[in-house]
Write an enzyme that holds these catalytic residues in place. Sequence first.
Site, PDB file in Angstrom:
ATOM      1  N   SER A  11       0.757  -0.908  -0.055  1.00 59.89           N
ATOM      2  CA  SER A  11      -0.105  -0.083  -0.298  1.00 59.89           C
ATOM      3  C   SER A  11       1.092   0.869   0.633  1.00 59.89           C
ATOM      4  CB  SER A  11      -0.874   0.470   1.472  1.00 59.89           C
ATOM      5  OG  SER A  11      -1.582   1.147   1.510  1.00 59.89           O
ATOM      6  N   HIS A  38      -3.069  -1.774  -3.335  1.00 62.21           N
ATOM      7  CA  HIS A  38      -3.974  -0.562  -2.791  1.00 62.21           C
ATOM      8  C   HIS A  38      -3.740   0.757  -3.580  1.00 62.21           C
ATOM      9  CE1 HIS A  38      -4.323  -2.231   1.375  1.00 62.21           C
ATOM     10  NE2 HIS A  38      -5.172  -2.682   0.858  1.00 62.21           N
ATOM     11  N   ASP A 131      -4.026  -4.597   6.469  1.00 55.06           N
ATOM     12  CA  ASP A 131      -4.668  -5.588   5.126  1.00 55.06           C
ATOM     13  C   ASP A 131      -3.536  -6.351   5.132  1.00 55.06           C
ATOM     14  OD1 ASP A 131      -6.759  -6.862   3.520  1.00 55.06           O
ATOM     15  OD2 ASP A 131      -5.811  -5.214   1.644  1.00 55.06           O
TER      16      ASP A 131
END
EC number: 3.1.1.61
Lengths: 187, 270
Positions: A11, A38, A131
């Site tokens: 991310s 992401h 995540d």
Amino acid sequence: MKPEIIIIGGSAGAFDTILSILNNLDKSIDTPIVIVLHRLKNSNSSFESILQRSTHYTVKEIDDKEKIEKGFIYTAPANYHLLLEENYTFSLDVSELVNFSRPSIDITFESFSILLKEKCCGILLSGSNHDGAIGLKIMAENNGKTIIQDCDEAEFAIMPKAAKNIYNKHQELNTKDIINTLNNEYN
Amino acid sequence: MIKLNELDELLFTIKKQFDYDFSDYSKASMLRRVNRFMDINNMKTSVDLKFELINNPTIFQNFINEIVVNVSEFFRDPSFFKSLHEKVFPYLDSYPKINIWTAGCSFGEETYSLNILLKENNLFPKTRIYATDISRNAIEQSKKGIYDNTNFKDYTKNYYECGGKESLKNYFVSDEKHSMINSEFKQNILFSNHNLVADSVFKECQLILCRNVLIYFNSKLQNKAFELFYDSLPVHGFLAIGKKESLRFSSVYENFKEIDREEKIYQKIR
Ligand SMILES: C[S@@+](CC[C@H](N)C(=O)[O-])C[C@H]1O[C@@H](n2cnc3c(N)ncnc32)[C@H](O)[C@@H]1O
């Protein structure tokens, strides 16, 4: 047996690390690589074309039911979760966000590892949410190879730290060692 | 939690008992949905699940409503709606009457979005929309047309990105929590239950939207759906599918021409 698919999740702060991994992979390696990063929704970013400049692979944003092949780097499209089917095709899914994310790295790690077992390698890089942690644990429990980015090196350490906190047997490596490991394993 | 090998058996039972065939759905997402359903309903094993499905009539309808993915939004993929407006509407305008089918309409977000664009482009009075979904709950919710206010910031952003010029909220009646689509936008829509797997053609339509539904099917079932769409379209009719879905591997591919490759809009040419 050698892992057959490499899955990289990341991310915030992961992009440059991905570029340097790809730039330094031996040209003889062609193990399929799946990247779940992401990204902004509806973004028409030039992500794929930037990746393409750093690699001998062919970079391709994933279409639903596409078959995984050697020599390709596949990127998860924004706004879809990414899953694996038994016949080595991708499935996309627009179900609810997981960890405020779609694609969710957890979902991809889990889905790939329950089918591939030891034949996959998951790498979790920098990011500022949790995540990927649960998914990477599941992957490790299915005997997959699991690597987290060195928490001191990662621009945002929350993500690799979260993975480490719930499972302490992942390999924790800096970018250089990730590259060396991949070059040793897959050549 | 159930495993992949138990899933096939479960789907087989469902097919026999209830005449709903999910055996050609994408296994990976089906597995997640079934496990999510079991989790929410406190079921531990596939035996528990089967027992409940068979012995508790209301739970089966619940199951159908829950295992399908109803997540949608107004003007999802703004660039798609923009392209539809620019490349398809002028053509539709040449018809005296227009029929449109939105297959897998979820809670109506996509269908009402389309209807708003039709209204803004004066195609509304001559258009009839058939909006269908496998889920009864989805059809009921679509008919109500009531949406949570929390998401309207995103919807408004989408609406402007696809070229909208009004204030999106003007098309709704709102209270603090919810917004309901103005009733005029319901007049020309027929919402009904239709299963793409089992049911056949019901109407000739000049435009079919079926977006983000086919991702839940395997290639074989996708192909079957494409044949159904092919049969429902007149020559020169349009088919729009989800941005990451593909017509390329279907048996009817040769009979379509690409109108917009990025946005996955096709036109039947023979
Ligand atoms: C993710 S939603 C897509 C909503 C909307 N088209 C969009 O793109 O935002 C998928 C919808 O397909 C419906 N669906 C799934 N299987 C179906 C089937 N066999 N026949 C008709 N609809 C189905 C689901 O109930 C769900 O509402």
